[in-house]
Design a protein around this motif. Structure first.
Motif, PDB file in Angstrom:
ATOM      1  N   ARG A   1      -6.400  20.312   2.472  1.00  0.00           N
ATOM      2  CA  ARG A   1      -5.383  21.282   2.028  1.00  0.00           C
ATOM      3  C   ARG A   1      -4.053  20.963   2.709  1.00  0.00           C
ATOM      4  N   ILE A   2      -2.966  21.011   1.936  1.00  0.00           N
ATOM      5  CA  ILE A   2      -1.625  20.730   2.455  1.00  0.00           C
ATOM      6  C   ILE A   2      -0.940  22.063   2.725  1.00  0.00           C
ATOM      7  N   VAL A   3      -0.612  22.300   3.991  1.00  0.00           N
ATOM      8  CA  VAL A   3       0.100  23.508   4.399  1.00  0.00           C
ATOM      9  C   VAL A   3       1.360  23.085   5.160  1.00  0.00           C
ATOM     10  N   ALA A   4       2.014  24.072   5.763  1.00  0.00           N
ATOM     11  CA  ALA A   4       3.283  23.779   6.442  1.00  0.00           C
ATOM     12  C   ALA A   4       3.093  22.865   7.642  1.00  0.00           C
ATOM     13  N   SER A   5       1.951  22.932   8.312  1.00  0.00           N
ATOM     14  CA  SER A   5       1.726  22.133   9.516  1.00  0.00           C
ATOM     15  C   SER A   5       1.038  20.806   9.248  1.00  0.00           C
ATOM     16  N   THR A   6       0.808  20.443   7.990  1.00  0.00           N
ATOM     17  CA  THR A   6       0.097  19.205   7.666  1.00  0.00           C
ATOM     18  C   THR A   6       0.953  17.991   8.030  1.00  0.00           C
ATOM     19  N   PHE A   7       0.317  16.980   8.631  1.00  0.00           N
ATOM     20  CA  PHE A   7       1.014  15.739   8.982  1.00  0.00           C
ATOM     21  C   PHE A   7       0.308  14.554   8.324  1.00  0.00           C
ATOM     22  N   PHE A   8       1.096  13.464   8.123  1.00  0.00           N
ATOM     23  CA  PHE A   8       0.601  12.260   7.468  1.00  0.00           C
ATOM     24  C   PHE A   8       0.893  11.056   8.364  1.00  0.00           C
ATOM     25  N   LEU A   9      -0.120  10.189   8.513  1.00  0.00           N
ATOM     26  CA  LEU A   9       0.024   8.966   9.297  1.00  0.00           C
ATOM     27  C   LEU A   9      -0.572   7.795   8.512  1.00  0.00           C
ATOM     28  N   ASP A  10      -0.042   6.600   8.753  1.00  0.00           N
ATOM     29  CA  ASP A  10      -0.591   5.389   8.131  1.00  0.00           C
ATOM     30  C   ASP A  10      -1.846   4.961   8.875  1.00  0.00           C
ATOM     31  N   GLY A  11      -2.921   4.727   8.104  1.00  0.00           N
ATOM     32  CA  GLY A  11      -4.166   4.256   8.694  1.00  0.00           C
ATOM     33  C   GLY A  11      -4.388   2.782   8.443  1.00  0.00           C
TER      34      GLY A  11
ATOM     35  N   ASN B   1      -5.944  -0.605   6.679  1.00  0.00           N
ATOM     36  CA  ASN B   1      -6.307  -1.080   5.344  1.00  0.00           C
ATOM     37  C   ASN B   1      -5.795  -0.154   4.239  1.00  0.00           C
ATOM     38  N   GLY B   2      -4.590   0.357   4.410  1.00  0.00           N
ATOM     39  CA  GLY B   2      -3.973   1.181   3.379  1.00  0.00           C
ATOM     40  C   GLY B   2      -4.468   2.608   3.325  1.00  0.00           C
ATOM     41  N   SER B   3      -5.182   3.046   4.331  1.00  0.00           N
ATOM     42  CA  SER B   3      -5.677   4.417   4.334  1.00  0.00           C
ATOM     43  C   SER B   3      -4.613   5.357   4.897  1.00  0.00           C
ATOM     44  N   LEU B   4      -4.863   6.662   4.781  1.00  0.00           N
ATOM     45  CA  LEU B   4      -3.980   7.692   5.288  1.00  0.00           C
ATOM     46  C   LEU B   4      -4.740   8.611   6.229  1.00  0.00           C
ATOM     47  N   ILE B   5      -4.038   9.075   7.276  1.00  0.00           N
ATOM     48  CA  ILE B   5      -4.591  10.066   8.193  1.00  0.00           C
ATOM     49  C   ILE B   5      -3.861  11.369   7.896  1.00  0.00           C
ATOM     50  N   VAL B   6      -4.590  12.347   7.332  1.00  0.00           N
ATOM     51  CA  VAL B   6      -4.002  13.632   6.955  1.00  0.00           C
ATOM     52  C   VAL B   6      -4.657  14.714   7.799  1.00  0.00           C
ATOM     53  N   ASP B   7      -3.871  15.336   8.665  1.00  0.00           N
ATOM     54  CA  ASP B   7      -4.379  16.363   9.589  1.00  0.00           C
ATOM     55  C   ASP B   7      -5.590  15.864  10.375  1.00  0.00           C
ATOM     56  N   GLY B   8      -5.545  14.584  10.753  1.00  0.00           N
ATOM     57  CA  GLY B   8      -6.635  14.009  11.547  1.00  0.00           C
ATOM     58  C   GLY B   8      -7.808  13.517  10.738  1.00  0.00           C
ATOM     59  N   ARG B   9      -7.757  13.636   9.417  1.00  0.00           N
ATOM     60  CA  ARG B   9      -8.870  13.180   8.580  1.00  0.00           C
ATOM     61  C   ARG B   9      -8.442  11.940   7.816  1.00  0.00           C
ATOM     62  N   ARG B  10      -9.320  10.935   7.788  1.00  0.00           N
ATOM     63  CA  ARG B  10      -8.986   9.660   7.154  1.00  0.00           C
ATOM     64  C   ARG B  10      -9.338   9.702   5.677  1.00  0.00           C
ATOM     65  N   LEU B  11      -8.356   9.309   4.821  1.00  0.00           N
ATOM     66  CA  LEU B  11      -8.535   9.249   3.365  1.00  0.00           C
ATOM     67  C   LEU B  11      -8.238   7.834   2.893  1.00  0.00           C
ATOM     68  N   THR B  12      -9.065   7.351   1.962  1.00  0.00           N
ATOM     69  CA  THR B  12      -8.847   6.038   1.361  1.00  0.00           C
ATOM     70  C   THR B  12      -8.290   6.202  -0.052  1.00  0.00           C
TER      71      THR B  12
ATOM     72  N   SER C   1       0.846  -1.196   0.000  1.00  0.00           N
ATOM     73  CA  SER C   1       0.000   0.000   0.000  1.00  0.00           C
ATOM     74  C   SER C   1       0.883   1.248   0.000  1.00  0.00           C
ATOM     75  N   ILE C   2       0.302   2.353  -0.424  1.00  0.00           N
ATOM     76  CA  ILE C   2       1.032   3.621  -0.430  1.00  0.00           C
ATOM     77  C   ILE C   2       1.143   4.110   1.010  1.00  0.00           C
ATOM     78  N   SER C   3       2.370   4.203   1.493  1.00  0.00           N
ATOM     79  CA  SER C   3       2.587   4.590   2.893  1.00  0.00           C
ATOM     80  C   SER C   3       2.608   6.108   3.033  1.00  0.00           C
ATOM     81  N   ALA C   4       2.461   6.527   4.279  1.00  0.00           N
ATOM     82  CA  ALA C   4       2.486   7.967   4.561  1.00  0.00           C
ATOM     83  C   ALA C   4       3.857   8.568   4.254  1.00  0.00           C
ATOM     84  N   SER C   5       4.927   7.780   4.430  1.00  0.00           N
ATOM     85  CA  SER C   5       6.263   8.307   4.150  1.00  0.00           C
ATOM     86  C   SER C   5       6.448   8.590   2.665  1.00  0.00           C
TER      87      SER C   5
END
Length: 309
Positions: free
Chosen positions: A225-235, A237-248, A193-197
């Protein structure tokens, strides 16, 4: 010689009667008031002011050495250094200094010497892109300065400059939507899966290539929206957590900037495209004449930081 002697003060006896040389030179001065020559002699007992009964003077001993150290018999005398010895010493000092400088230089450049070729290419490309942007900023600021000093149009130019700066800051902060030429970067997962890194690496490479506004969207059309403070985490089933919001997946990054420059940054050896391909996935990069970044970032309220007047 007679047994009768007179003390001279030197430790040696002297005959009682003065020995007068013979001949005309030894005759006494015929003047009745002339003093006796023996009385004027410093060695004569009659010429000394001391009493005749004074004890004989003791012999004077040599004073000890000023340093208090007794001389060593046969000690070697000090010899000055020769010019050859001085030259050898100077060369040794210069050699030590050169070795120290070389060691410091080698230790400071160890990080770059141990880097991979792909990393060095990426660093060089980022530096060139940053230099180009800084030159453009310098040109723009010089033009703004010239307009502000133009006299009658200074007031209007200042107002227009303030409005332009506010719009730029709003776009950078993510509080205003933006549109312009750019790219659409779509990630397709493979065996992994596409990782947050991987997504974060893509964002960093796009920023280094001059990206001005970005947003990331998931398969469910949700965008962040991606700004300077945006963070990415692995969720899960291959999902991503971007600024606290889950994306598939699949994930798409919409970016505004110079398309050719950003495409080159993504395709450098060892870059994001090569890394995702190594994981069995694929990265599709499409040019957009008009890319729209409509997702907005809600700024947080500052509690402690205050602007400096």
């Amino acid at each position: 010689m007679s047994d009768e002697h007179t003390e001279t003060g030197t430790g040696w006896p002297q005959p009682a009667g003065p020995a007068r040389p013979g001949g005309p030179a030894g005759e006494p001065d015929p003047r009745p008031e002339a003093p006796d020559p023996d009385e004027l002699s410093p060695l004569s007992p009659q010429g000394r002011p001391e009493d005749d009964d004074a004890p004989p003077a003791e012999p004077i001993e040599d004073p000890p050495a000023a340093t208090g150290a007794e001389p060593v018999a046969g000690a070697a005398r000090w010899r000055p250094f020769s010019s050859a010895a001085v030259m050898i010493g100077v060369l040794l000092v210069l050699l030590g200094f050169t070795l120290a400088v070389q060691l410091k230089t080698t230790s400071s450049d160890s990080s770059l010497s141990a880097a991979r070729q792909e990393d060095l290419v990426r660093i060089l490309y980022d530096l060139e892109a940053r230099e180009m942007r800084l030159r453009q900023d310098i040109t723009s600021l010089e033009e703004s300065q010239r307009q502000l000093r133009s006299g009658e149009q200074g007031r209007q130019a200042a107002l227009e400059e303030a409005t332009r700066r506010a719009d730029e800051l709003g776009i950078l902060a993510g509080t205003l939507p933006a549109r312009g030429p750019g790219l659409a970067v779509r990630f397709q997962a493979g065996t992994k899966s596409i990782s947050a890194s991987r997504v974060l690496d893509a964002v960093q490479e796009l920023r280094g290539a001059g990206a001005e506004a970005m947003q990331i969207s998931g398969g469910d059309r949700a965008s962040v929206r991606i700004v300077a403070s945006t963070f990415f985490l692995d969720g899960e089933n291959g999902s991503l957590i971007v600024d606290g919001r889950r994306l598939t997946g699949p994930f798409t990054i919409t970016v505004i900037g110079e398309p050719a420059t950003m495409r080159t940054a993504l395709n450098i050896p060892g870059g994001v495209v090569a890394q995702v391909a190594g994981d069995g996935g694929n990265v599709i990069v499409e040019d957009r004449e008009v890319a729209e970044v409509s997702a907005l970032h809600v700024p947080s309220t500052l509690e402690h930081a205050r602007p400096v007047a």
